[in-house]
Every structure is written in structure tokens, then in C-alpha cells.
Design an enzyme around this catalytic site. Structure first.
Site, PDB file in Angstrom:
ATOM      1  N   CYS A 400       0.821  -1.219   0.000  1.00  0.00           N
ATOM      2  CA  CYS A 400       0.000   0.000   0.000  1.00  0.00           C
ATOM      3  C   CYS A 400       0.843   1.252   0.000  1.00  0.00           C
ATOM      4  O   CYS A 400       0.340   2.351  -0.223  1.00  0.00           O
ATOM      5  CB  CYS A 400      -0.952  -0.008   1.185  1.00  0.00           C
ATOM      6  SG  CYS A 400      -2.423  -0.900   0.760  1.00  0.00           S
ATOM      7  N   LYS A 403       0.957   3.225  -3.325  1.00  0.00           N
ATOM      8  CA  LYS A 403      -0.294   3.757  -3.866  1.00  0.00           C
ATOM      9  C   LYS A 403      -0.158   5.239  -4.207  1.00  0.00           C
ATOM     10  O   LYS A 403       0.834   5.878  -3.897  1.00  0.00           O
ATOM     11  CB  LYS A 403      -1.407   3.543  -2.846  1.00  0.00           C
ATOM     12  CG  LYS A 403      -1.592   2.057  -2.582  1.00  0.00           C
ATOM     13  CD  LYS A 403      -3.010   1.674  -2.425  1.00  0.00           C
ATOM     14  CE  LYS A 403      -3.120   0.184  -2.621  1.00  0.00           C
ATOM     15  NZ  LYS A 403      -4.421  -0.321  -2.388  1.00  0.00           N
ATOM     16  N   ALA A 426     -18.515   7.490  -4.577  1.00  0.00           N
ATOM     17  CA  ALA A 426     -18.705   7.357  -3.128  1.00  0.00           C
ATOM     18  C   ALA A 426     -17.383   6.947  -2.515  1.00  0.00           C
ATOM     19  O   ALA A 426     -16.651   6.138  -3.090  1.00  0.00           O
ATOM     20  CB  ALA A 426     -19.760   6.304  -2.861  1.00  0.00           C
ATOM     21  N   ASP A 429     -15.417   2.177   1.776  1.00  0.00           N
ATOM     22  CA  ASP A 429     -14.413   1.146   1.489  1.00  0.00           C
ATOM     23  C   ASP A 429     -14.847   0.242   0.345  1.00  0.00           C
ATOM     24  O   ASP A 429     -14.021  -0.304  -0.372  1.00  0.00           O
ATOM     25  CB  ASP A 429     -14.151   0.314   2.758  1.00  0.00           C
ATOM     26  CG  ASP A 429     -13.385   1.125   3.780  1.00  0.00           C
ATOM     27  OD1 ASP A 429     -12.409   1.782   3.388  1.00  0.00           O
ATOM     28  OD2 ASP A 429     -13.782   1.136   4.953  1.00  0.00           O
TER      29      ASP A 429
END
Ligand SMILES: Cc1cc2nc3c(=O)[nH]c(=O)nc-3n(C[C@H](O)[C@H](O)[C@H](O)COP(=O)(O)OP(=O)(O)OC[C@H]3O[C@@H](n4cnc5c(N)ncnc54)[C@H](O)[C@@H]3O)c2cc1C
Length: 733
Positions: A400, A403, A426, A429
Site C-alpha cells: 500500500c 499507492k 462514493a 471502502d
């Protein structure tokens, strides 16, 4: 984009023994393009036998006499599999690993040491501690030491086997226990020590060394019994071949060693004792592509005793011959020397030096030994100066931490939203689809570049990470589709890597009954993997980012700091137990934690990933129109993270994540907590708001499934436009 060199040969090293550590260092110092090296190791830190007696005696720490295989493998650019090899299939060219699918190889090298052979001493298996292999001895010695220092602990200690290891170990134990006894209110003279051999003391040493060794034993009060071997061990006595019985409270055995049992089924030619029979090139006598070294093998033309010194010496020729064989050059024979220096330590920083017919003893000999051993270990453990020469580009974080930062992402999304039509994205998650049924459907996708080069573990963690978005919304993941990018290689190698990657993912999905039912793959510059996961959630179980109430406690389920640790690993600054702890955390699904948090009334919830804990808490606060105060000292951190952050180690995504800094108050500019709070997490935990009156009960339940969980802060009311959302409180400046 960096040029991609296709993998042409895969070298698999089994066991992180004394020879393989040199092979790894050699490939780290001089990488071979197109050669992929994988190390399979049962333990992540390999003990260096030469310093083991010093560890027992208390002269060295665990770190000083263990080689960190995680760091060394990272330096070597090698894949590391933490696992135990149970066999090899030479026809299919595969290694079998407990609990994992088989791993393909082109060249194999085995350096697994020996296993203890207690079969000729009745009761030894049940009542004695084997000194070999070294890796399992260290924790058992620690346990014995603790018991021996109790008021009613063992006092009469015996070592069975009067070779070099037995001599050094009994004297090291004696020194340590006598040193520590007074601090525990024990009279040092209460201990008794005995060394017992079925031959004369130090049978492979010269007679002068033997005489000196007998003198050392007499000087230190260790009783010596020679030429009368132990035939039986009971809980409180040793029975000798002569029929004599000796009362003991603890017995250690360092006698015969055997080859690992799985060698027998490999089809490799073995010597009469079951060790791998080798040519002088360190190749198996009946398989050119299988090499071996150290105690587990026997070079037929140059028989030598089993000693770490030979395993160490075989390292450079093994590295050279593996490299040569991989690039189709000719391999060279290696002839070990006949005479070699041995330095036997006597526990109290004295040693006996012996070579050929010569021997002498004194404190100088211990200093000599120490002066050889310490630099040897540092050459494996202090790799940082070699790592700094790597290009910055090679140090980009994966997972991550690879990213896109929050500011860039939100700028791109707002341009999309502004471009007309109803395309609002939106920021939950997972996307929510309401099809009118009892359950809402959830969909999410996650994808990242490899932070760990070994595909099985990477696939497993990527799957757990991808499911986390669904868990964070209270849902149940049901289906998954994979996307994988594999560096260009021969189709067979690509197939193996893709198989390992998906096998790891499939294992994780299977545990949660998720069906992996499709996907796509592509060639690319670097290994990358991701999954689109769909699932569903009962309407009243759905949790969103909005919903926090003032007064709620913020609860975090897992420690943080994964990107700092993996950034440190690239710089040669991480340690094996730290990385092992982070991997164990990343392998833990958020499913059970989500259940606990929802059962305790979670008002809002999200998972901690690329933006770091602070970034994701800010998302909750913005969506809930609240603020929060966070207790920096309550943050659960993976081991090593605090020190690394203090020394300035940070992920390459940190500067982008810090774009959110203006929303945070309360910490001085230079406080190392910034790097931790905005550290991007791969497969991070859940953070949720829990009503204050149930927070402690929630934490107790959460600790049962996620032991490091912590209450990290309290939610406050909206502070109005422009005010910081998150106040950080720390008792440290
Ligand atoms: C107390 C003591 C002191 C000693 N002192 C000296 C000394 O001063 N000088 C000296 O020359 N020798 C010494 N020795 C001997 C020395 O320990 C061994 O000769 C040496 O460790 C052999 O090295 P190796 O590489 O063959 O195997 P090891 O050092 O045993 O390494 C093998 C590695 O392989 C791993 N492994 C095993 N099986 C598997 C598997 N199936 N899958 C994956 N991994 C596996 C193990 O966990 C281990 O880390 C001493 C021994 C003892 C017990």
C-alpha cells in the site's frame, strides 16, 4: 521503467546454514541477471555455532551470534520462504514444503545441518536436551537456565558427549550459572557439573590440546568421565556402560548426529551414514543440478569431520559453482584444508588454540577467537553500507506504500466529478448496491506492487487485504477475481510464479469460503497483484465511514508501521523478528475483528491502508462531521517501528500522505509520530468508533482475536470549518 531481465534459472537454497549465508551474500554483492534465488529456511535467524558457547556463557547477545536471514535475503534480492522442506521430487524438479504447494527449481542446494540421533541412549529423547541442532538448543537452554536459577531448580548438570561441543557447552553453562547464582540468592558452589564421553576427551584434537582441556576442567571443578558412555537417561540419573549410576537434575546430549530423514526418499546417493554424497564440486554424485554443503553432506574424495568451519569454508566455492552452473560455465573442484585452527572456549573468556600438533591456552586465545568471530558475523549482519549504494528507484516502497497519495487521488476524482453527468464517486471502502433484497451487495477492488518478492505469501496477504474492505463495512466477502502482473520470464517460470501467487491467495480465500472465480494477468516490469472482491451485508450490519458520535472511543485492531518496516528492510535496517511480526499481523484477516466491533456497537468503521492511520481516521471524522483526540502513546506498533521512525526511516509515500497534515494538530513538527501516523499500511487493521460505556468490554473481546488491539482516542464534536480535525496528544516532546 527499469529494464526487465527475464528469469532464466531458479536456484533454490534449502536451509539457512553456514554455507548458504555466504551464497546469499555473494549474490547480493554480485547479482547475476536472470538468476532468481529462493531461500527456504525453518528459522529466520541462523545461529553461528562458533559463538554459541559465548551466548550460553552470557558473553554475546542473541543478535550478535545469529545471522538475520530476512535482511540477508533482502540484500541478496532473494525470495525467502519461511518454511520446512519435507522432501524433493527430482523428476518434477520440485521442493516439497510443509503446508505449502511444491516449489519448482532448476538448481537446488541443500545446507540443512544434522538432526540429533538419540537412538543409542535409552530415555534420552524423553529426559535429555539435545545440543544439536544449534537452532533448537538456544531456546531450550534459556528454559533450563531460568529453572536452574530458581530456589529449588536443577543443580547437578551433565553434558553427555566429550567432543569439542560438549567441552565448550559444559564450561559455558558452568560460567553462566555461577555468575548469575548470587543475584538469585544461590551459592555458586551448590552447582555440580559433569562431562561424560564414551571415548577420550576431544577425540579429534591433538594430545596437547587434550591435556590443556583436562586442566581447564580440573581448574573449573567440572568432573570428567572418559571412555564410559551413557547408555540410559532417567529423570534423575545417568546409567553408564560400566553400570555406574550418576545422579543428575538435567542432562544435555551432544553425541551422534544423523542426516535428516527425508534425504532417504530423494533418490540422491547418500553415504553409509545417510548424508548426501558429493563430488568435490559440491554436486551430488548422481545429480549435476543438486548441490549440498555443511554437516548434511559428505564430500567422498575429501572426508572431514562435521564442523562449522568446513561449512563456512564451503560457502565461497558453493556460491561460485551454483553461479557457474546457472550460466552454463564449468564448475570447479574444491579441496578443503586438512589442518585448521580450532579455538575452544572455556566459558570464562579463556580458550584453547590448537592446530596440527600445536596447542596453547589462555585469555589471549579467547580474545583471538572473539576477534575472528565478531567481524565474521558483522559481514552478514551489517549490510547497510552496501545497501546505500542502491539507486533510489530501487528503494521505492511496495504494497500500500506504492499507492497514489490522497491529494493526488482526490484531485483526480474531483476533476472527474466536475466533468458533468452523475459520476459521483462514493468514498466508502466498498461500493454499495441496493437491489431491494434483504442484503446489500458490496463490491471493492484493491491492487498493489509487490512489497515482498515471494509470490505465495504475497498472494495470501493481497487476498486478505482485498477482503478487508468488505469486512470494514460489516459484510461477508463471497466472490473474488484476481489481477496479476508478472515480470517477463520463460513461460514455465511465469506459470510457476502465477501458480504460487494464486495458491497463496486461494488459501486465504478458502479460509473465508470466498470463491476465486476469475481474473486477468499481464506481463509487466514488476510483480503486482490485486483482487476485486464482492460480497453482501445485512442492512442493519452495514457500517460506513460516517456515524461516529462525540464521546465514542476510537478502537484500533492491529498494530501499525508496516511500510516503515519494509522500507527499513530495503535499507538493510530491519530485523527478522520485526518483519516476522508484521507478516503475522498482515496474514490476520479482519473478519473476526469486524464481528467483535459490530457486536459492540461500532458507530463507524474503516480499514487502515494506504493513507495511514491518521489519513483513515480523518476520513471517518470528515464523513461523521466530528473531531477526535488521539493518544499517541496508546498506538499499537509493530516491534522495531518506534526506533526506526526515530532514526528517520519512512515510506516513500509518506510525503504525499502528509498532505493531510493541516487537518492534524498538537504535535511538534519534528516528532517521529508523524511518520508512524501517516505510514501506509498493507493489510492493516480496522479502526472503529465504539460507545464509551462498552469500549473496555469491546477491547477485551477484541484482544482475544487481535491481541495488540488498543483504544487509541476519543471522538469530539464538530469544530467548524477549517479547524483541525485530529488532535494528537503525546506525553513525549
Ligand atoms: C555447542 C556447539 C558449538 C560448536 N562450535 C563449533 C566451533 O566452534 N567451530 C566449528 O567449526 N563447529 C562448531 N560446532 C559445529 C557446528 O555447529 C556445525 O558443524 C555447523 O552448524 C554446521 O553448519 P551447517 O551449515 O551444516 O548447518 P546448520 O548450521 O545446522 O544450519 C542448517 C540450517 O538449516 C535449517 N534447516 C534444517 N532443516 C531444514 C528444512 N528441512 N527446511 C528448511 N530449513 C532447514 C536449520 O534451521 C538451520 O538453520 C559447534 C556445535 C555445537 C553444538
Amino acid at each position: 521503467m527499469r529494464p526487465v531481465v527475464p528469469v532464466k534459472k531458479r536456484i533454490v537454497l534449502v536451509g539457512g546454514g553456514h554455507s548458504h549465508v555466504t551464497v546469499l551474500r555473494s549474490f547480493g554483492m554480485m547479482p547475476e541477471p536472470g538468476i532468481a534465488v529462493t531461500l527456504i529456511a525453518k528459522e529466520l535467524d541462523a545461529p553461528y555455532s562458533g559463538m554459541l558457547p559465548g551466548l550460553v556463557a552470557g558473553h554475546y547477545t542473541h543478535e550478535e551470534c545469529h545471522i538475520d536471514l530476512v535482511r540477508l535475503a533482502a540484500f541478496a534480492g532473494a525470495r525467502l520462504v519461511h518454511g520446512e522442506v519435507t522432501g524433493i521430487d527430482r523428476v518434477r524438479r520440485e521442493v516439497h514444503i510443509a503446508g505449502r504447494p511444491p516449489l519448482a527449481f532448476d538448481l537446488l542446494s541443500i545446507d540443512t545441518g544434522i538432526t540429533p540421533d538419540l537412538s543409542n541412549i535409552r530415555g534420552a529423547r524423553e529426559h535429555a536436551i539435545p545440543v544439536k541442532p544449534v537452532s533448537t538448543f538456544a531456546p531450550r537452554w534459556e528454559e533450563l537456565r531460568k529453572r536452574a536459577l530458581l530456589p529449588d531448580g536443577p543443580r547437578r548438570i551433565a553434558v553427555v558427549g566429550a567432543g569439542a561441543a560438549g567441552f565448550e557447552i559444559i564450561l559455558a553453562i558452568r560460567h553462566r550459572l555461577r555468575q548469575e547464582a548470587p543475584k538469585h540468592g544461590i551459592d555458586p558452589s551448590a552447582f555440580g557439573f559433569v562431562l561424560i564421553g564414551n571415548e577420550a576427551l576431544l577425540p579429534s584434537h591433538n594430545s596437547r590440546a587434550r591435556t590443556l582441556a583436562r586442566k581447564e576442567l580440573a581448574r573449573t571443578g567440572v568432573k570428567l568421565i572418559e571412555c564410559d558412555g551413557v547408555v540410559e537417561v532417567t529423570p534423575d540419573e545417568l546409567v553408564l556402560a560400566s553400570g555406574k549410576r550418576i545422579l543428575v537434575d538435567a542432562a544435555l546430549v551432544t553425541t551422534k548426529a544423523a542426516a535428516p530423514a527425508w534425504f532417504a526418499d530423494t533418490g540422491l546417493k547418500l553415504d553409509a551414514k545417510g548424508f548426501i554424497a558429493l563430488r568435490s564440486t559440491l554436486q551430488s554424485v548422481n545429480d549435476d543440478d543438486v548441490f549440498a554443503a555443511g554437516d548434511c553432506a559428505a564430500v567422498l574424495d575429501h572426508p572431514r569431520e562435521k564442523a562449522g568451519v568446513f561449512a563456512v569454508r564451503q560457502g565461497p566455492p558453493l556460491a561460485a559453482n551454483l553461479r557457474a552452473r546457472a550460466i552454463a560455465r564449468s564448475v570447479k573442484p574444491f579441496k578443503p584444508q586438512r589442518q585448521f585452527l580450532t579455538l575452544l572456549s572455556s566459558g570464562d573468556q579463556r580458550a584453547i588454540a590448537a592446530r596440527g600438533p600445536f596447542a596453547a591456552a589462555g585469555a589471549w586465545a579467547w580474545r583471538w577467537k572473539d576477534g575472528i568471530d565478531r567481524p565474521f558475523m558483522e559481514s552478514f549482519n551489517d549490510l547497510s553500507f552496501m545497501v546505500t549504494e542502491k539507486a533510489d528507484e530501487e528503494m521505492r516502497c511496495g504494497g500500500c506504500a506504492a499507492k497514489i497519495g490522497p491529494a493526488t487521488l482526490s484531485a483526480a476524482l474531483s476533476r472527474l466529478e466536475a466533468s458533468g453527468e452523475d459520476r459521483s464517486i462514493a468514498r466508502e471502502d466498498a461500493a454499495i448496491r441496493d437491489t431491494g433484497g434483504e442484503r446489500l451487495e458490496l463490491e471493492s477492488v484493491d491492487f498493489f506492487r509487490a512489497f515482498w518478492p515471494e509470490p505465495y505469501l504475497l498472494g495470501e496477504i493481497a487476498a486478505i487485504h482485498a477482503m478487508s474492505d468488505i469486512h470494514a463495512m460489516g459484510g461477508v466477502p463471497e466472490h473474488a477475481q484476481g489481477v496479476a502482473v508478472l515480470p517477463y520470464a520463460h513461460p514455465r517460470r511465469t506459470e510457476d510464479d502465477l501458480f504460487q501467487l494464486m495458491a497463496g491467495a486461494a488459501a486465504a480465500f478458502e479460509r473465508e469460503k470466498v470463491v476465486l472465480d476469475g481474473g486477468h494477468s499481464s506481463e509487466g516490469a514488476e510483480l503486482a497483484v490485486g483482487f476485486a472482491v464482492s460480497g453482501s451485508v445485512e442492512r442493519d450490519r452495514l457500517r460506513r465511514k460516517g456515524g461516529l458520535k462525540p464521546g465514542d472511543r476510537l478502537v484500533l485492531s492491529k498494530p501499525i508501521g508496516t511500510a516503515i518496516l519494509f522500507a527499513a528492510l530495503m535499507r538493510g535496517a530491519a530485523r527478522a523478528p520485526w518483519i516476522a511480526a508484521a507478516i503475522a499481523g498482515m496474514r490476520r484477516s479482519n473478519r473476526q475483528a469486524a464481528d467483535v466491533l459490530i457486536q459492540h456497537g461500532a458507530s463507524a468503521m474503516t480499514d487502515v491502508t494506504g493513507f495511514g492511520l491518521a489519513g483513515h481516521v480523518i476520513e471517518l471524522l470528515e464523513a461523521s462531521r466530528t473531531t477526535a483526540a488521539l493518544d499517541v502513546e496508546a498506538l499499537p506498533l509493530y516491534p522495531g517501528v518506534a526506533d526506526l521512525a526515530r532514526s528517520g526511516v519512512a515510506s516513500t509515500l509518506l510525503p504525499q500522505n502528509l498532505a493531510n497534515r493541516a487537518k492534524v494538530s498538537g504535535l511538534a513538527e519534528q516528532h517521529s509520530a508523524w511518520a508512524i501516523l501517516f505510514d501506509p499500511q498493507t493489510s492493516g487493521g480496522l479502526v472503529a468508533g465504539i460507545p464509551a460505556d462498552g469500549a473496555e468490554a469491546c477491547l477485551a473481546a477484541l484482544k482475544a482475536v487481535s491481541p495488540e488491539a488498543s483504544i487509541i482516542g476519543t471522538v469530539g464534536p464538530d469544530a467548524g470549518a477549517g479547524a483541525p480535525l485530529l488532535e494528537l496528544r503525546s506525553r513525549r516532546p
